[in-house]
Motif scaffolding. Sequence first.
Motif, PDB file in Angstrom:
ATOM      1  N   ARG A  71     -32.754 -41.410  28.551  1.00 41.18           N
ATOM      2  CA  ARG A  71     -32.693 -41.881  29.937  1.00 41.18           C
ATOM      3  C   ARG A  71     -31.274 -42.222  30.383  1.00 41.18           C
ATOM      4  NH1 ARG A  71     -36.983 -46.584  30.506  1.00 41.18           N
ATOM      5  NH2 ARG A  71     -36.164 -47.029  28.438  1.00 41.18           N
ATOM      6  N   GLY A  72     -30.526 -42.896  29.534  1.00 41.45           N
ATOM      7  CA  GLY A  72     -29.183 -43.309  29.904  1.00 41.45           C
ATOM      8  C   GLY A  72     -28.130 -42.324  29.448  1.00 41.45           C
ATOM      9  N   GLU A  73     -26.907 -42.581  29.877  1.00 41.35           N
ATOM     10  CA  GLU A  73     -25.789 -41.725  29.497  1.00 41.35           C
ATOM     11  C   GLU A  73     -25.331 -42.050  28.081  1.00 41.35           C
ATOM     12  OE1 GLU A  73     -21.235 -40.658  31.024  1.00 41.35           O
ATOM     13  OE2 GLU A  73     -22.522 -42.024  32.156  1.00 41.35           O
ATOM     14  N   ASP A  74     -25.017 -41.034  27.319  1.00 35.31           N
ATOM     15  CA  ASP A  74     -24.509 -41.181  25.956  1.00 35.31           C
ATOM     16  C   ASP A  74     -23.005 -40.952  25.992  1.00 35.31           C
ATOM     17  OD1 ASP A  74     -23.839 -41.058  23.274  1.00 35.31           O
ATOM     18  OD2 ASP A  74     -25.636 -39.940  22.711  1.00 35.31           O
ATOM     19  N   THR A  75     -22.242 -41.988  25.681  1.00 35.48           N
ATOM     20  CA  THR A  75     -20.787 -41.876  25.753  1.00 35.48           C
ATOM     21  C   THR A  75     -20.177 -41.290  24.481  1.00 35.48           C
ATOM     22  OG1 THR A  75     -20.544 -44.160  24.958  1.00 35.48           O
ATOM     23  CG2 THR A  75     -20.617 -43.818  27.348  1.00 35.48           C
ATOM     24  N   GLU A  76     -20.976 -41.109  23.445  1.00 35.29           N
ATOM     25  CA  GLU A  76     -20.451 -40.593  22.176  1.00 35.29           C
ATOM     26  C   GLU A  76     -20.672 -39.095  22.017  1.00 35.29           C
ATOM     27  OE1 GLU A  76     -20.869 -41.392  17.340  1.00 35.29           O
ATOM     28  OE2 GLU A  76     -21.595 -42.881  18.772  1.00 35.29           O
ATOM     29  N   PHE A  77     -21.775 -38.598  22.549  1.00 33.40           N
ATOM     30  CA  PHE A  77     -22.134 -37.195  22.376  1.00 33.40           C
ATOM     31  C   PHE A  77     -22.308 -36.510  23.728  1.00 33.40           C
ATOM     32  CE2 PHE A  77     -23.608 -39.278  18.523  1.00 33.40           C
ATOM     33  CZ  PHE A  77     -23.152 -38.420  17.531  1.00 33.40           C
ATOM     34  N   ASP A  78     -22.177 -35.191  23.723  1.00 35.42           N
ATOM     35  CA  ASP A  78     -22.594 -34.401  24.872  1.00 35.42           C
ATOM     36  C   ASP A  78     -24.072 -34.712  25.103  1.00 35.42           C
ATOM     37  OD1 ASP A  78     -22.725 -32.554  26.887  1.00 35.42           O
ATOM     38  OD2 ASP A  78     -22.750 -30.804  25.559  1.00 35.42           O
ATOM     39  N   SER A  79     -24.446 -35.085  26.304  1.00 33.60           N
ATOM     40  CA  SER A  79     -25.804 -35.578  26.500  1.00 33.60           C
ATOM     41  C   SER A  79     -26.422 -35.077  27.796  1.00 33.60           C
ATOM     42  CB  SER A  79     -25.824 -37.116  26.489  1.00 33.60           C
ATOM     43  OG  SER A  79     -25.149 -37.643  27.607  1.00 33.60           O
ATOM     44  N   ILE A  80     -27.739 -35.207  27.849  1.00 28.48           N
ATOM     45  CA  ILE A  80     -28.525 -34.821  29.009  1.00 28.48           C
ATOM     46  C   ILE A  80     -29.387 -36.018  29.395  1.00 28.48           C
ATOM     47  CG2 ILE A  80     -30.288 -33.246  29.893  1.00 28.48           C
ATOM     48  CD1 ILE A  80     -29.405 -31.287  27.627  1.00 28.48           C
ATOM     49  N   LYS A  81     -29.348 -36.434  30.651  1.00 27.63           N
ATOM     50  CA  LYS A  81     -30.200 -37.521  31.102  1.00 27.63           C
ATOM     51  C   LYS A  81     -31.637 -37.014  31.210  1.00 27.63           C
ATOM     52  CE  LYS A  81     -26.840 -40.407  33.515  1.00 27.63           C
ATOM     53  NZ  LYS A  81     -26.494 -41.105  34.772  1.00 27.63           N
ATOM     54  N   ALA A  82     -32.562 -37.801  30.697  1.00 32.66           N
ATOM     55  CA  ALA A  82     -33.936 -37.316  30.610  1.00 32.66           C
ATOM     56  C   ALA A  82     -34.942 -38.438  30.781  1.00 32.66           C
ATOM     57  CB  ALA A  82     -34.156 -36.649  29.250  1.00 32.66           C
ATOM     58  N   ASP A  83     -35.978 -38.164  31.544  1.00 35.39           N
ATOM     59  CA  ASP A  83     -37.123 -39.054  31.683  1.00 35.39           C
ATOM     60  C   ASP A  83     -38.311 -38.352  31.040  1.00 35.39           C
ATOM     61  OD1 ASP A  83     -39.242 -40.645  32.366  1.00 35.39           O
ATOM     62  OD2 ASP A  83     -39.062 -40.366  34.533  1.00 35.39           O
ATOM     63  N   THR A 123     -39.406 -32.386  32.434  1.00 34.18           N
ATOM     64  CA  THR A 123     -38.154 -32.687  31.745  1.00 34.18           C
ATOM     65  C   THR A 123     -37.901 -31.838  30.500  1.00 34.18           C
ATOM     66  OG1 THR A 123     -37.991 -34.936  32.613  1.00 34.18           O
ATOM     67  CG2 THR A 123     -36.910 -34.516  30.512  1.00 34.18           C
ATOM     68  N   PRO A 124     -38.869 -31.659  29.602  1.00 31.44           N
ATOM     69  CA  PRO A 124     -38.586 -30.924  28.369  1.00 31.44           C
ATOM     70  C   PRO A 124     -38.060 -29.504  28.598  1.00 31.44           C
ATOM     71  CG  PRO A 124     -40.573 -32.196  28.092  1.00 31.44           C
ATOM     72  CD  PRO A 124     -40.209 -32.297  29.547  1.00 31.44           C
ATOM     73  N   GLN A 125     -38.671 -28.760  29.489  1.00 34.13           N
ATOM     74  CA  GLN A 125     -38.211 -27.395  29.760  1.00 34.13           C
ATOM     75  C   GLN A 125     -36.777 -27.412  30.289  1.00 34.13           C
ATOM     76  OE1 GLN A 125     -40.060 -24.417  29.295  1.00 34.13           O
ATOM     77  NE2 GLN A 125     -38.108 -23.392  29.727  1.00 34.13           N
ATOM     78  N   ARG A 126     -36.493 -28.361  31.175  1.00 30.81           N
ATOM     79  CA  ARG A 126     -35.140 -28.469  31.727  1.00 30.81           C
ATOM     80  C   ARG A 126     -34.118 -28.775  30.633  1.00 30.81           C
ATOM     81  NH1 ARG A 126     -32.080 -32.698  33.067  1.00 30.81           N
ATOM     82  NH2 ARG A 126     -33.798 -34.212  32.886  1.00 30.81           N
ATOM     83  N   ILE A 127     -34.478 -29.639  29.712  1.00 33.76           N
ATOM     84  CA  ILE A 127     -33.553 -30.005  28.632  1.00 33.76           C
ATOM     85  C   ILE A 127     -33.225 -28.795  27.764  1.00 33.76           C
ATOM     86  CG2 ILE A 127     -33.349 -31.316  26.480  1.00 33.76           C
ATOM     87  CD1 ILE A 127     -34.931 -33.538  27.847  1.00 33.76           C
ATOM     88  N   ILE A 128     -34.249 -28.064  27.357  1.00 33.79           N
ATOM     89  CA  ILE A 128     -34.009 -26.899  26.492  1.00 33.79           C
ATOM     90  C   ILE A 128     -33.157 -25.867  27.219  1.00 33.79           C
ATOM     91  CG2 ILE A 128     -35.096 -24.997  25.249  1.00 33.79           C
ATOM     92  CD1 ILE A 128     -35.454 -27.767  23.940  1.00 33.79           C
ATOM     93  N   GLU A 129     -33.445 -25.630  28.480  1.00 29.72           N
ATOM     94  CA  GLU A 129     -32.643 -24.677  29.250  1.00 29.72           C
ATOM     95  C   GLU A 129     -31.192 -25.133  29.345  1.00 29.72           C
ATOM     96  OE1 GLU A 129     -34.662 -24.275  32.949  1.00 29.72           O
ATOM     97  OE2 GLU A 129     -36.299 -23.048  32.130  1.00 29.72           O
ATOM     98  N   GLU A 130     -30.982 -26.427  29.494  1.00 25.03           N
ATOM     99  CA  GLU A 130     -29.625 -26.970  29.585  1.00 25.03           C
ATOM    100  C   GLU A 130     -28.886 -26.832  28.260  1.00 25.03           C
ATOM    101  OE1 GLU A 130     -26.285 -28.583  31.342  1.00 25.03           O
ATOM    102  OE2 GLU A 130     -28.136 -27.882  32.289  1.00 25.03           O
ATOM    103  N   VAL A 131     -29.580 -27.065  27.159  1.00 17.96           N
ATOM    104  CA  VAL A 131     -28.961 -26.890  25.834  1.00 17.96           C
ATOM    105  C   VAL A 131     -28.504 -25.450  25.657  1.00 17.96           C
ATOM    106  CG1 VAL A 131     -29.406 -26.854  23.341  1.00 17.96           C
ATOM    107  CG2 VAL A 131     -30.181 -28.788  24.713  1.00 17.96           C
ATOM    108  N   ILE A 132     -29.352 -24.508  26.009  1.00 22.70           N
ATOM    109  CA  ILE A 132     -28.997 -23.096  25.859  1.00 22.70           C
ATOM    110  C   ILE A 132     -27.849 -22.736  26.786  1.00 22.70           C
ATOM    111  CG2 ILE A 132     -29.837 -20.729  26.056  1.00 22.70           C
ATOM    112  CD1 ILE A 132     -30.938 -22.377  23.662  1.00 22.70           C
ATOM    113  N   SER A 133     -27.851 -23.294  27.986  1.00 21.22           N
ATOM    114  CA  SER A 133     -26.770 -23.031  28.936  1.00 21.22           C
ATOM    115  C   SER A 133     -25.435 -23.539  28.398  1.00 21.22           C
ATOM    116  CB  SER A 133     -27.081 -23.698  30.276  1.00 21.22           C
ATOM    117  OG  SER A 133     -26.003 -23.575  31.177  1.00 21.22           O
ATOM    118  N   ARG A 134     -25.454 -24.697  27.775  1.00 25.00           N
ATOM    119  CA  ARG A 134     -24.209 -25.302  27.281  1.00 25.00           C
ATOM    120  C   ARG A 134     -23.750 -24.717  25.952  1.00 25.00           C
ATOM    121  NH1 ARG A 134     -24.786 -31.875  28.243  1.00 25.00           N
ATOM    122  NH2 ARG A 134     -25.664 -31.779  30.367  1.00 25.00           N
ATOM    123  N   ALA A 135     -24.710 -24.490  25.043  1.00 29.08           N
ATOM    124  CA  ALA A 135     -24.336 -24.150  23.664  1.00 29.08           C
ATOM    125  C   ALA A 135     -24.695 -22.730  23.256  1.00 29.08           C
ATOM    126  CB  ALA A 135     -24.980 -25.142  22.684  1.00 29.08           C
TER     127      ALA A 135
END
Length: 248
Positions: free
Chosen positions: A42-54, A60-72
């Motif tokens: 839910r909150g921002e992670d200042t240590e790692f590359d992160s995605i805000k998620a509820d 949310t889950p589909q969006r997160i996986i798509e974002e991971v693939i987009s970034r990495a």
Amino acid sequence: MANQIKRFENKVALVTGGRSGIGRAIARRLQAEGATVITAQRGEDTEFDSIKADFSDAHTPQRIIEEVISRAGQLDVLVNNAGMMMEAGIEEMSLEDWQRNITVNLTAPFLLIRAALPYLRKTKGSIVNTGSTEGLAANPNHAAYCVSKSGLHGLTRSVAVDHGHEGIRCNAVAPGWIDTELNIDMIAASDDAEVFQRNIGKIHPVGRSGTPEEVAALVAFLAADEAGFITGQIYPVDGGRMTKLSLP
């Protein structure tokens, strides 16, 4: 970590709930071993590359996986660690609260796994779910939490059976009493923190509670290629608590 082995070089790991506690220890361990780590919470992670998620939102889950693939560009390790707990007796728990526990602790991991499978299939990837000893037994007033973690253990086995032939493995760790920030603060707020801590130690054959790093060590092993013949298993990390019978 000095002289740390590098089992995850050129691999990408997603750790949900990676901003604190067990999740933070897992993210740090995987990164120390060479992984590109992305966390989601839910909150921002200042240590790692992160995605805000509820994780109470089914989209949310589909969006997160798509974002991971987009970034990495790939996904090799999925760690479903985000979760919640609400204490209430069955008669006192509202249907809304019950469903929120099940959604965050069980439905969200299911949806993350479903969205991640096409990418894990390409990398012969690994899934590790953070279950709980309360998926194996029960503490008072934790019905929703126990049910959700029992379900997560069952999901772990089902994914292992259905997708093992594709090179995808799925295991779970079941932590017991771990010294997370939340538990440490709870002990400190008790009437007698020293007695509380001493009593916690007594219920464990090893004489103490566990650390997030000890859970992370097992997660890293299960996610690594060297655990290639291990799948569908639930591993308690509880200092022997579930093994010890209570005194009469």
